[in-house]
Design a protein around this motif. Structure first.
Motif, PDB file in Angstrom:
ATOM      1  N   VAL A   1       0.686  -1.125  -0.149  1.00 28.54           N
ATOM      2  CA  VAL A   1       0.033   0.007   0.031  1.00 28.54           C
ATOM      3  C   VAL A   1       0.829   1.247   0.243  1.00 28.54           C
ATOM      4  N   ARG A   2       1.880   1.149   0.672  1.00 30.65           N
ATOM      5  CA  ARG A   2       2.864   2.292   0.802  1.00 30.65           C
ATOM      6  C   ARG A   2       3.456   2.447  -0.585  1.00 30.65           C
ATOM      7  N   ASN A   3       3.887   1.488  -1.184  1.00 29.81           N
ATOM      8  CA  ASN A   3       4.481   1.703  -2.674  1.00 29.81           C
ATOM      9  C   ASN A   3       3.383   1.969  -3.806  1.00 29.81           C
ATOM     10  N   LEU A   4       2.497   1.150  -3.779  1.00 30.37           N
ATOM     11  CA  LEU A   4       1.442   1.071  -5.055  1.00 30.37           C
ATOM     12  C   LEU A   4       0.241   1.839  -4.671  1.00 30.37           C
ATOM     13  N   ARG A   5      -0.105   2.132  -3.559  1.00 28.93           N
ATOM     14  CA  ARG A   5      -1.208   2.929  -3.224  1.00 28.93           C
ATOM     15  C   ARG A   5      -2.397   2.178  -3.843  1.00 28.93           C
ATOM     16  N   ASP A   6      -3.393   3.146  -4.427  1.00 29.70           N
ATOM     17  CA  ASP A   6      -4.473   2.658  -4.855  1.00 29.70           C
ATOM     18  C   ASP A   6      -4.707   1.094  -5.835  1.00 29.70           C
ATOM     19  N   GLU A   7      -3.262   1.028  -6.370  1.00 24.07           N
ATOM     20  CA  GLU A   7      -3.429  -0.337  -7.130  1.00 24.07           C
ATOM     21  C   GLU A   7      -3.272  -1.319  -5.882  1.00 24.07           C
ATOM     22  N   ALA A   8      -2.599  -1.213  -5.015  1.00 25.04           N
ATOM     23  CA  ALA A   8      -2.517  -2.391  -3.922  1.00 25.04           C
ATOM     24  C   ALA A   8      -3.794  -2.515  -3.253  1.00 25.04           C
ATOM     25  N   LEU A   9      -4.635  -1.477  -3.145  1.00 22.52           N
ATOM     26  CA  LEU A   9      -5.837  -1.554  -2.333  1.00 22.52           C
ATOM     27  C   LEU A   9      -6.861  -2.127  -3.385  1.00 22.52           C
TER      28      LEU A   9
ATOM     29  N   ASP B   1     -15.182   0.274  -8.710  1.00 25.58           N
ATOM     30  CA  ASP B   1     -14.689   1.596  -9.837  1.00 25.58           C
ATOM     31  C   ASP B   1     -14.137   2.667  -8.861  1.00 25.58           C
ATOM     32  N   SER B   2     -14.684   2.897  -7.845  1.00 25.44           N
ATOM     33  CA  SER B   2     -14.295   3.905  -7.016  1.00 25.44           C
ATOM     34  C   SER B   2     -14.585   3.420  -5.511  1.00 25.44           C
ATOM     35  N   PHE B   3     -13.599   3.884  -4.610  1.00 25.78           N
ATOM     36  CA  PHE B   3     -13.551   3.460  -3.500  1.00 25.78           C
ATOM     37  C   PHE B   3     -14.242   4.172  -2.506  1.00 25.78           C
ATOM     38  N   LYS B   4     -14.389   5.509  -2.918  1.00 28.24           N
ATOM     39  CA  LYS B   4     -15.124   6.489  -2.459  1.00 28.24           C
ATOM     40  C   LYS B   4     -16.627   6.395  -2.370  1.00 28.24           C
TER      41      LYS B   4
ATOM     42  N   ALA C   1      -6.453  -4.968   6.805  1.00 31.18           N
ATOM     43  CA  ALA C   1      -5.274  -4.295   6.991  1.00 31.18           C
ATOM     44  C   ALA C   1      -4.812  -3.228   6.065  1.00 31.18           C
ATOM     45  N   GLN C   2      -5.504  -3.524   4.746  1.00 33.06           N
ATOM     46  CA  GLN C   2      -5.280  -2.321   3.580  1.00 33.06           C
ATOM     47  C   GLN C   2      -5.755  -1.107   4.039  1.00 33.06           C
ATOM     48  N   SER C   3      -6.929  -0.952   4.522  1.00 34.95           N
ATOM     49  CA  SER C   3      -7.708   0.059   4.896  1.00 34.95           C
ATOM     50  C   SER C   3      -6.899   1.068   5.782  1.00 34.95           C
ATOM     51  N   ILE C   4      -6.280   0.209   7.082  1.00 38.52           N
ATOM     52  CA  ILE C   4      -5.496   0.987   7.952  1.00 38.52           C
ATOM     53  C   ILE C   4      -4.174   1.383   7.346  1.00 38.52           C
TER      54      ILE C   4
ATOM     55  N   PHE D   1      -0.683   6.194   5.221  1.00 37.83           N
ATOM     56  CA  PHE D   1       0.067   6.816   4.348  1.00 37.83           C
ATOM     57  C   PHE D   1      -0.643   7.744   3.362  1.00 37.83           C
ATOM     58  N   GLY D   2      -2.012   7.272   3.106  1.00 38.90           N
ATOM     59  CA  GLY D   2      -2.574   8.236   2.185  1.00 38.90           C
ATOM     60  C   GLY D   2      -2.401   7.673   0.835  1.00 38.90           C
ATOM     61  N   THR D   3      -3.293   7.482  -0.095  1.00 41.00           N
ATOM     62  CA  THR D   3      -3.269   7.160  -1.409  1.00 41.00           C
ATOM     63  C   THR D   3      -3.853   8.260  -2.287  1.00 41.00           C
ATOM     64  N   GLU D   4      -3.817   7.858  -3.772  1.00 42.49           N
ATOM     65  CA  GLU D   4      -4.434   8.735  -4.529  1.00 42.49           C
ATOM     66  C   GLU D   4      -5.771   9.218  -4.291  1.00 42.49           C
ATOM     67  N   THR D   5      -6.718   8.244  -3.637  1.00 45.92           N
ATOM     68  CA  THR D   5      -8.058   8.648  -3.229  1.00 45.92           C
ATOM     69  C   THR D   5      -8.348   8.706  -1.885  1.00 45.92           C
ATOM     70  N   ILE D   6      -7.506   8.100  -0.957  1.00 52.67           N
ATOM     71  CA  ILE D   6      -7.811   8.041   0.325  1.00 52.67           C
ATOM     72  C   ILE D   6      -6.898   8.967   1.186  1.00 52.67           C
ATOM     73  N   PRO D   7      -7.211  10.258   1.792  1.00 51.99           N
ATOM     74  CA  PRO D   7      -6.269  10.915   2.587  1.00 51.99           C
ATOM     75  C   PRO D   7      -5.661  10.399   3.740  1.00 51.99           C
ATOM     76  N   LYS D   8      -4.389  10.817   4.028  1.00 53.30           N
ATOM     77  CA  LYS D   8      -3.670  10.503   5.070  1.00 53.30           C
ATOM     78  C   LYS D   8      -4.230  11.031   6.302  1.00 53.30           C
ATOM     79  N   VAL D   9      -4.269  10.250   7.405  1.00 52.65           N
ATOM     80  CA  VAL D   9      -4.737  10.972   8.812  1.00 52.65           C
ATOM     81  C   VAL D   9      -3.634  10.805   9.836  1.00 52.65           C
ATOM     82  N   ASN D  10      -3.940  11.527  10.889  1.00 53.88           N
ATOM     83  CA  ASN D  10      -2.852  11.294  11.997  1.00 53.88           C
ATOM     84  C   ASN D  10      -3.091  10.578  13.323  1.00 53.88           C
ATOM     85  N   LYS D  11      -4.391   9.965  13.258  1.00 52.18           N
ATOM     86  CA  LYS D  11      -4.853   9.154  14.299  1.00 52.18           C
ATOM     87  C   LYS D  11      -5.971   8.032  13.867  1.00 52.18           C
TER      88      LYS D  11
END
Length: 436
Positions: free
Chosen positions: A43-51, A64-67, A187-190, A195-205
């Protein structure tokens, strides 16, 4: 009889046997560590592709879209039962009312002349909420996570849950004001939240319970990233019931069964000084279990569970304090007296008319609680978990002068002469100014 020979007489056991009786189910995490580590790396390296890869692999879904679209969120209101909406509204009001009293007051105090100290409380700006899917979607967890986050003032709230997200979860999220919802689990969602991906924002907690893979991901990512925190590590669910002669065996049996249906690794415990209560509870459980839909889960979880008879209630309290349960139900004649002796518990249900099931949904306190003995040092989720506290110190020249000698003395004892120098430079400046 489905349940036989389950009663344990505490005082017939030696100290080692007693200790063994309080052991939790063994959580085997070794086999998932490498799997989770690989998922995190992907997920860190491939981001949405890994998801996409892991959603297809684990959930058998190609999205087609995670959101989740705002249109779908809005339509959920018309796709859930009216009775459900009324019940959720009552739950929302009670949970909001309880949590709204948890905000920490600001501190602003003049410590002494010329020294003003403050504590300001700020929300954590970006947070992620994880809502499990599994056997049944836990819309109640949406309430328990979202409401304190909103009260705390968190600006960016991201909710993730495995696909397909049911309308009940979407409706409750909308009620709580949560609109950034993503269909991604495990685990992929966590990792995506961390890290954040192309579509999912990074969070702090990251907040929320999950299976062993979710828990392992939270642990690994919390150690890996300095700008990420987690709420707690959720273990199997637990309930301890302390009962005396006044308790109703029918009530106790139903409480134990309601907790056992949470999962195969759930653990419940009856602690009583009355052996007749223990026998009647087991008899009643045998009756009630026959009509329950999760009978197989309950029977499996019963292997972890204990029905203990002691010589007196003081022993029951001692056992409970040592065990530190997630949920503690006190069904005794003088339950307030027992409460005064409790040292460790996540949440307490007092008296004969306070089933733990009410706490899961509607009474007000949070149901995200410390498990696996961590109630000895941890608390249930609250508004404070969504906030951070920052201290502020403001000194005048008069205030600095009044403490300068003490600071220099203490810093020199610690051999921190640069600390002393920071004081000396200012004192020299003050001295020179007045001499000029």
């Amino acid at each position: 009889m489905l349940l036989e020979n389950k009663i344990i007489y505490w005082n017939d056991l030696n100290s080692i046997q007693q200790k063994n009786m309080l052991l939790r189910p063994n959580i085997q995490r070794n086999h998932v560590k490498q799997v989770v580590k690989d998922i995190i790396s992907d997920v860190r390296n491939l981001r949405d592709e890994a998801l996409q890869k892991y959603t297809n692999k684990f959930d058998n879904v190609q999205l087609d879209s995670f959101k989740v679209s705002q249109d779908r969120i809005n339509k959920s209101e018309f796709l859930v039962d009216e009775e459900f909406k009324k019940s959720v509204l009552l739950s929302f009001k009670n949970i909001y009312k309880f949590h709204s009293k948890q905000n920490m007051n600001m501190i602003d105090i003049n410590i002494q002349t010329g020294i003003r100290c403050q504590q300001i409380v700020l929300p954590i700006e970006s947070i992620g909420l994880y809502v499990p899917g599994g056997v049944s979607p836990l819309f109640s967890t949406v309430l328990m996570l979202s409401i304190p986050a909103v009260i705390a003032g968190c600006k960016n709230i991201i909710l993730c849950s495995p696909p397909p997200i049911v309308n009940e979860i979407l409706y409750v999220a909308k009620m709580c004001g949560i609109n950034n919802i993503f269909e991604i689990g495990g685990a992929q969602s966590i990792a995506a939240l961390a890290f954040g991906t192309e579509t999912i924002p990074k969070v702090n907690k990251i907040f929320g319970p999950g299976n062993v893979y979710v828990t392992e991901a939270k642990l690994q990512l919390n150690q890996l990233l300095t700008d990420l925190s987690i709420d707690m590590t959720a273990g199997p669910s637990e309930l301890v019931v302390i009962a005396d002669h006044s308790a109703n065996p029918i009530f106790i049996a139903s409480d134990l069964l309601s907790q056992l249906e949470h999962g195969y690794d759930t653990q419940v415990m009856l602690l009583t000084c009355n052996h007749m209560i223990a026998e009647k509870v087991l008899t009643e459980m045998n009756k009630q279990i026959l009509n329950l839909s999760r009978k197989s889960i309950i029977l499996s979880a019963l292997e972890n569970s204990r029905f203990i008879v002691t010589n007196n209630l003081i022993d029951c309290i001692g056992i409970s304090n040592s065990y530190a349960p997630e949920h503690l139900s006190i069904q005794t004649e003088n339950s307030r007296y027992i409460l005064s002796k409790v040292l460790n518990a996540g949440s307490i249900f007092l008296g004969h008319w306070s089933p733990e099931a009410v706490g899961d949904y509607i009474s007000g306190p949070n149901h995200v609680l410390p498990t696996y003995g961590s109630a000895i040092v941890s608390s249930g989720l609250s508004v404070l978990d969504f906030q951070k506290r920052i201290s502020v110190q403001e000194l005048t020249s008069v205030g600095l002068k009044s403490v300068s000698h003490a600071v220099m003395c203490l810093s020199m004892v610690e051999k921190m002469d640069a600390h002393s120098n920071a004081i000396i430079q200012r004192m020299n400046f003050i001295k020179n100014r007045y001499e000029d």
